[in-house]
Design a protein around this motif. Structure first.
Motif, PDB file in Angstrom:
ATOM      1  N   PRO A   1     -53.989 -36.797 -32.900  1.00  0.00           N
ATOM      2  CA  PRO A   1     -55.131 -37.531 -33.480  1.00  0.00           C
ATOM      3  C   PRO A   1     -56.388 -36.659 -33.601  1.00  0.00           C
ATOM      4  O   PRO A   1     -57.162 -36.806 -34.556  1.00  0.00           O
ATOM      5  N   TRP A   2     -56.603 -35.735 -32.673  1.00  0.00           N
ATOM      6  CA  TRP A   2     -57.808 -34.892 -32.714  1.00  0.00           C
ATOM      7  C   TRP A   2     -57.846 -34.048 -33.988  1.00  0.00           C
ATOM      8  O   TRP A   2     -58.867 -33.950 -34.662  1.00  0.00           O
ATOM      9  N   LEU A   3     -56.700 -33.442 -34.354  1.00  0.00           N
ATOM     10  CA  LEU A   3     -56.641 -32.631 -35.573  1.00  0.00           C
ATOM     11  C   LEU A   3     -56.846 -33.505 -36.809  1.00  0.00           C
ATOM     12  O   LEU A   3     -57.532 -33.107 -37.756  1.00  0.00           O
ATOM     13  N   LYS A   4     -56.218 -34.687 -36.793  1.00  0.00           N
ATOM     14  CA  LYS A   4     -56.395 -35.611 -37.931  1.00  0.00           C
ATOM     15  C   LYS A   4     -57.861 -35.969 -38.113  1.00  0.00           C
ATOM     16  O   LYS A   4     -58.409 -35.920 -39.213  1.00  0.00           O
ATOM     17  N   GLU A   5     -58.508 -36.303 -37.001  1.00  0.00           N
ATOM     18  CA  GLU A   5     -59.899 -36.758 -37.078  1.00  0.00           C
ATOM     19  C   GLU A   5     -60.838 -35.617 -37.475  1.00  0.00           C
ATOM     20  O   GLU A   5     -61.696 -35.756 -38.342  1.00  0.00           O
ATOM     21  N   LYS A   6     -60.648 -34.445 -36.836  1.00  0.00           N
ATOM     22  CA  LYS A   6     -61.573 -33.338 -37.067  1.00  0.00           C
ATOM     23  C   LYS A   6     -61.389 -32.677 -38.432  1.00  0.00           C
ATOM     24  O   LYS A   6     -62.351 -32.276 -39.064  1.00  0.00           O
ATOM     25  N   TYR A   7     -60.112 -32.496 -38.851  1.00  0.00           N
ATOM     26  CA  TYR A   7     -59.861 -31.745 -40.082  1.00  0.00           C
ATOM     27  C   TYR A   7     -59.519 -32.647 -41.272  1.00  0.00           C
ATOM     28  O   TYR A   7     -59.311 -32.149 -42.374  1.00  0.00           O
TER      29      TYR A   7
ATOM     30  N   ARG B   1     -58.198 -24.860 -26.987  1.00  0.00           N
ATOM     31  CA  ARG B   1     -59.210 -23.849 -26.737  1.00  0.00           C
ATOM     32  C   ARG B   1     -60.570 -24.281 -27.285  1.00  0.00           C
ATOM     33  O   ARG B   1     -61.612 -23.973 -26.722  1.00  0.00           O
ATOM     34  N   ASP B   2     -60.530 -25.019 -28.380  1.00  0.00           N
ATOM     35  CA  ASP B   2     -61.772 -25.347 -29.071  1.00  0.00           C
ATOM     36  C   ASP B   2     -62.442 -26.620 -28.589  1.00  0.00           C
ATOM     37  O   ASP B   2     -63.661 -26.742 -28.645  1.00  0.00           O
ATOM     38  N   TRP B   3     -61.672 -27.611 -28.132  1.00  0.00           N
ATOM     39  CA  TRP B   3     -62.304 -28.914 -27.951  1.00  0.00           C
ATOM     40  C   TRP B   3     -63.118 -29.052 -26.687  1.00  0.00           C
ATOM     41  O   TRP B   3     -63.951 -29.960 -26.574  1.00  0.00           O
ATOM     42  N   GLY B   4     -62.886 -28.172 -25.710  1.00  0.00           N
ATOM     43  CA  GLY B   4     -63.717 -28.234 -24.516  1.00  0.00           C
ATOM     44  C   GLY B   4     -63.479 -29.442 -23.623  1.00  0.00           C
ATOM     45  O   GLY B   4     -64.310 -29.803 -22.801  1.00  0.00           O
ATOM     46  N   MET B   5     -62.330 -30.128 -23.778  1.00  0.00           N
ATOM     47  CA  MET B   5     -62.038 -31.264 -22.899  1.00  0.00           C
ATOM     48  C   MET B   5     -61.364 -30.791 -21.609  1.00  0.00           C
ATOM     49  O   MET B   5     -60.504 -29.924 -21.628  1.00  0.00           O
TER      50      MET B   5
ATOM     51  N   GLU C   1     -58.470 -39.639 -20.828  1.00  0.00           N
ATOM     52  CA  GLU C   1     -59.349 -40.712 -21.303  1.00  0.00           C
ATOM     53  C   GLU C   1     -59.254 -40.855 -22.835  1.00  0.00           C
ATOM     54  O   GLU C   1     -59.111 -41.961 -23.358  1.00  0.00           O
ATOM     55  N   TYR C   2     -59.318 -39.676 -23.534  1.00  0.00           N
ATOM     56  CA  TYR C   2     -59.223 -39.660 -24.999  1.00  0.00           C
ATOM     57  C   TYR C   2     -57.909 -40.271 -25.470  1.00  0.00           C
ATOM     58  O   TYR C   2     -57.859 -41.051 -26.422  1.00  0.00           O
ATOM     59  N   GLY C   3     -56.830 -39.915 -24.776  1.00  0.00           N
ATOM     60  CA  GLY C   3     -55.508 -40.392 -25.156  1.00  0.00           C
ATOM     61  C   GLY C   3     -55.345 -41.888 -24.903  1.00  0.00           C
ATOM     62  O   GLY C   3     -54.822 -42.634 -25.747  1.00  0.00           O
ATOM     63  N   LEU C   4     -55.819 -42.348 -23.733  1.00  0.00           N
ATOM     64  CA  LEU C   4     -55.682 -43.771 -23.415  1.00  0.00           C
ATOM     65  C   LEU C   4     -56.472 -44.620 -24.404  1.00  0.00           C
ATOM     66  O   LEU C   4     -56.009 -45.685 -24.830  1.00  0.00           O
ATOM     67  N   ALA C   5     -57.657 -44.126 -24.819  1.00  0.00           N
ATOM     68  CA  ALA C   5     -58.488 -44.859 -25.773  1.00  0.00           C
ATOM     69  C   ALA C   5     -57.789 -45.022 -27.120  1.00  0.00           C
ATOM     70  O   ALA C   5     -58.148 -45.890 -27.910  1.00  0.00           O
ATOM     71  N   ARG C   6     -56.799 -44.141 -27.397  1.00  0.00           N
ATOM     72  CA  ARG C   6     -56.069 -44.228 -28.668  1.00  0.00           C
ATOM     73  C   ARG C   6     -54.629 -44.706 -28.471  1.00  0.00           C
ATOM     74  O   ARG C   6     -53.788 -44.553 -29.355  1.00  0.00           O
ATOM     75  N   ASN C   7     -54.372 -45.267 -27.260  1.00  0.00           N
ATOM     76  CA  ASN C   7     -53.038 -45.813 -26.975  1.00  0.00           C
ATOM     77  C   ASN C   7     -51.906 -44.795 -27.086  1.00  0.00           C
ATOM     78  O   ASN C   7     -50.800 -45.133 -27.513  1.00  0.00           O
ATOM     79  N   LEU C   8     -52.188 -43.539 -26.744  1.00  0.00           N
ATOM     80  CA  LEU C   8     -51.118 -42.534 -26.820  1.00  0.00           C
ATOM     81  C   LEU C   8     -50.198 -42.676 -25.606  1.00  0.00           C
ATOM     82  O   LEU C   8     -50.639 -43.027 -24.513  1.00  0.00           O
ATOM     83  N   PRO C   9     -48.905 -42.401 -25.787  1.00  0.00           N
ATOM     84  CA  PRO C   9     -47.924 -42.530 -24.686  1.00  0.00           C
ATOM     85  C   PRO C   9     -48.003 -41.317 -23.755  1.00  0.00           C
ATOM     86  O   PRO C   9     -47.199 -40.397 -23.851  1.00  0.00           O
TER      87      PRO C   9
END
Lengths: 368, 368, 368, 368
Positions: free
Chosen positions: D21-27, D145-149, D156-164
């Motif tokens: 989801p991060w790549l989809k959202e950012k790019y 490397r880029d996202w700094g999480m 937290e990011y994954g749970l907010a998007r219902n990732l398994p």
């Protein structure tokens, strides 16, 4: 009767001319001479001479093309310059001679081959190990190593048998082929302290003055211009022009002195350390424990690098022409072929037997 | 207030002269310039210029003796000639500059040091890693790398601030010290096939003719005379004189072409293999599996060593003056400092940070 | 009269016991025995035996502390493991023995020293070159190499002179000191094709199955766990735990086969290439011309690496216990000390003379 | 629309699952996942997971056979064991992943590929340089490397998007393939002085006692038996059995300490010097200037080799399980992936750009 034949590598010079009757007399054998042109030989004249002194056959071969294609050019590709100085001309011709000897022995049914090398040089090893590799069962005879005659004895022996020999020829043995010529020279002549320069032309100088002086003198003679395509630390190639007269002169002098005072093994390892040390400096890593370690090694090697070096600067060239060191490893008594010769020639046969053993074993076990 | 000070390594040239007001404006700092004489600098003139353009202090140091004693002579002892060509003059001066920068920063209470190197060269790495090693907490600023000005921009910036700059000075950056001078040169010009020579001056020749021709021409110019004290296989040193014009010329040409077509890592490993291969040949071990293995390596490296080389033969010297290869790794767009420059200067800071990390770590953990 | 004395390194075993009367008879000399405890010798018993068989003096020395301080620990610091396998126990004791021999010769006014090494091993060279280095004028006698007696001949010779010899002692010569023991073993026994594994326990397998099988079997035996502090590419050290049963087993087997099929020079160069190749892989440079060159070298070396290897896996260890190769360079006839021995023992003296010549020359020219 | 596609190397773990989801959202891109079985992956389960979290396509590949044939076996032939310890399992898988990424990008018309490596490890370099080499124009994205999480941020990011995602999975990243598995471990634990051992289990001991003790203890555990086919000095191969418990234990401990206290460049050069030094000792050349030079180097390297080592001896194995050194170069703050992480992840991109530049240049200029 084939089993009585010996193939002798024949140059037409004093040593191999005397060897023809000597081999006949000592071994009761028929001698087939083999003369190979690697760039400098008059084949037909040499063939006539061989027949005139008693060879049953005199084989001649033009080996120049093969030398170029199979030895010189592969060596060029490999960048093989011995001790960064010598492009290996003689050393590249010897394995070819070994191959022609083995081929001639097979063709003429000989049980042995013979060569004119002494017991003190490199070439005996190169030829004998080459023959061992190509035909482990072929016997090798080294008359000059075995007979114990001095140069004067040889001339006397030859004259007594009416051999056509030139008594005024050079006392220095010479070898040449397309790739170069080697001339063994006489004594060394003229003169750093533990690897550091301390004077020029008899005048003591501090480092700043000494380098400044050499930059002036060297620059006047055009020494030290370098045009180089270089690999930068940051991953690109760039073309650089350098002018470093003093550095080039001093490196040449220092290296000249080291050739006198370091053993072969020291020289080999120091060359590898120098390559590493150069990269460390080039790459900005001066202040590292690694550099300190390398320097500890270097300082240990410089203990006896003390002496004098004479150089000739001329039209862009800087040549070492004299080296003298109180602790030199160069030993005239060992290096000479004169009567003062202290080298144990007889030991050479034992040395070659053991040195060549793994080559012989591998060529038998893994022939292809 | 000490915490506002930056020490700038100041040569008096365009880049560092522009850097003085730029650093003041950008960092709100007082600038202390540091000018070091390593052989070629007029210290007092440079000091006056620094003060005239706004430096709060202009420190000058005569570093010549230290350069000689602690850098040049140890390097000479080590025989460090980069890629067998370059005696490392600039690279030897950089760690000394790093040390003077750190000393000046301590003496003048500066929180940072600055240097005039670009993002594409070696010197930024040498100086920054040197400073990291000597004082891991000192900040390093590289204005020229950071500001993104072209040469014309710099001149415009300087003229607008009335800086004393010479607009007609050479476009090639130069560095010199006692040990030598480096001049970055312009384009490469002029023509081997897979490492093997195939023609001279436009005329195709077989190997025998080609080598014979070069022996004649090279010999006329006195090229290829070698005077060497050599380590023989049989354990003694001997002095040898060689004459090998064609071999010397061809090795020089071949190596010139390889500097264009082999990567740095290929060049390093091939140099070690060449040393081994030389010994194998010298020691008579041509007919061995070991030589076949080495040759397999060499043949693989020669795939793209195809191109033209121009050489100058003159009074004993043979110099490569042009090299051209269809598959060259030299890339003008990367190597130039012109507007076509394709190199990513910004990446250099990240590179140095990681490249220097182990040096910084070791100097912190093992300070003595 | 001092000039008649020989110092013999005496272990109390068959060879050196027989040597006492043999040296007396052949050289008309008085024999001083020297027995050195390097970890395993009953000094007093050996001294009594030496006197009982005719030694004029029997010197004993406890060399253990010196061995540790001057030889074992420096070697440990250097990480000197011969061919990555053998920590060099015997080789480290030999130069110490040479030194004690020279010291005893000086103290007892002997003109020669003698040792019990054969003409086929390493130890003759180590001791003789050591003595040459420490006292170039001292003569060295090697009775076992010279006398030409077989083991049975020695026993017969000893019994005829009433020497106290044990006729049932092991036929394998043994050497031990604090750092380890070496036992020469008998025949080699029991299957890779050009360096690639093709079967396990007689069953041909593709690579995936073969590695999967070895991971299962090796893992069951706890083989292949690695705990390593590693230098990362990005400049930091990190601790890593690896589990690689199949890789460890196959590397061990492959290396075992190479010890049989590569010459010493091939093994040395391949070890250096492997170190470079490892870094190339570790550093992400697989797709480079440099890797292709290294691989061309490797493929050339693998031509004859074909054969069978037997391994024992047990409680975390993986040991090669048998190796067999149709093209092996191991040659039972050369390696054995039995009657089938084909090695030319007499050549050893000539070999050592030339091999040791540069050491002798350097220790004379540079004594300190 | 092809130009919007990114191919992501997808393992199914936390990092790459969050990356979709991060790549989809950012790019604003469509994500194609690529999952490769190199020995340990459930391909179909991973494919279903990728589709369930929003991948437009989920490609799966069985790479095991290719891994074995083109990477593992050539490495085995080369004997590539990194730092003599690690058979390079992960490092051998990375270039294969790079190739599959490039192939998938071409097939699916993607303008970029993405991987889940951090900015601190080796694998980012291996994959990115591999991709650069195979397709210089393909863009590479490194989301982790880029996202700094931090790890918690990712969860937290994954749970907010219902990732398994599995919130209790190991905090140590793991990589495995057929050739082995790597597990990054936690802290180092437990205790030589300048390279020389001084105590065992808290009890100070002189060298003789210490070695005697280790021979007893090591021998009891079956440590130190060596079965080796060895290259003798005199040109033959012989099979040797050695028993050296103390030597094996001490070398392992000493090397363990050096991995903590020597820099990578020191370790590389010392390994080469050790190989040379081993041959010098084995070949009887102890009393030479060459050995003294090597020893000067070694002594310099040992200045900081002081600390404690813990070893486990068990059924024939000797394993280093703890190392502690006051001057260690290992730095927990740099090596950890925890919140204390002091490594500059952002610098990695600049480093890779310059480090990979010559590879990119060569693959463009010499594509075949």
């Amino acid at each position: 009767m084939p089993n009585d034949r010996i193939v002798l590598a024949y140059s037409g010079g004093l040593d191999t001319t005397v060897a023809v009757p000597w081999l006949k007399e000592k071994y009761g054998a028929d001698i087939v001479t083999l003369t190979i042109d690697l760039g400098m030989v008059d084949l037909e004249t040499t063939r006539q001479r061989a027949l005139s002194i008693g060879a049953v056959e005199a084989v001649i071969v033009d080996g120049r093309q093969t030398l170029v294609d199979e030895f010189l050019y592969p060596s060029l590709q490999a960048g093989t310059v011995y001790e960064e100085q010598y492009p290996l001309a003689t050393a590249l011709g010897r394995p070819l001679i070994a191959r022609y000897l083995v081929e001639a022995a097979r063709e003429h049914g000989a049980y042995a081959v013979a060569h004119g090398c002494t017991g003190k040089g490199n070439d005996q090893v190169r030829i004998e190990v080459g023959v061992m590799a190509l035909d482990p069962n072929l016997q090798v005879i080294a008359p000059i190593r075995d007979w114990g005659m001095s140069r004067d004895d040889e001339i006397e022996y030859g004259l007594a048998r009416n051999l056509p020999i030139n008594t005024r020829a050079s006392r220095f043995s010479t070898d040449e082929n397309l790739w170069g010529r080697s001339v063994e020279a006489g004594e060394l002549e003229d003169p750093f302290e533990r690897g550091v320069p301390i004077a020029i032309n008899g005048e003591s100088m501090g480092g700043v003055d000494l380098i400044g002086h050499l930059n002036a003198v060297g620059g006047d003679h055009g020494v030290g211009r370098i045009d180089h395509v270089e690999n930068r630390l940051v991953g690109i190639k760039s073309r650089e022009i350098y002018e470093c007269p003093a550095a080039v002169v001093l490196h040449a002098a220092h290296k000249g002195l080291e050739t006198m005072t370091l053993s072969k093994e020291q020289a080999r390892t120091k060359a590898r350390i120098a390559q590493e040390y150069s990269d460390v400096i080039y790459n900005g890593l001066w202040y590292t424990a690694h550099r300190a370690d390398l320097d500890a090694y270097v300082q240990s090697t410089q203990r006896h690098v003390t002496g004098e070096v004479r150089l000739r600067l001329h039209k862009g060239t800087c040549t070492v022409v004299g080296r003298q060191a109180p602790r030199a490893l160069y030993n005239y008594g060992l290096a000479t072929y004169d009567r003062q010769d202290q080298f144990d020639h007889a030991a050479a046969a034992g040395f070659i037997g053991i040195y060549g053993l793994p080559v012989r074993t591998q060529n038998q076990a893994q022939p292809d």
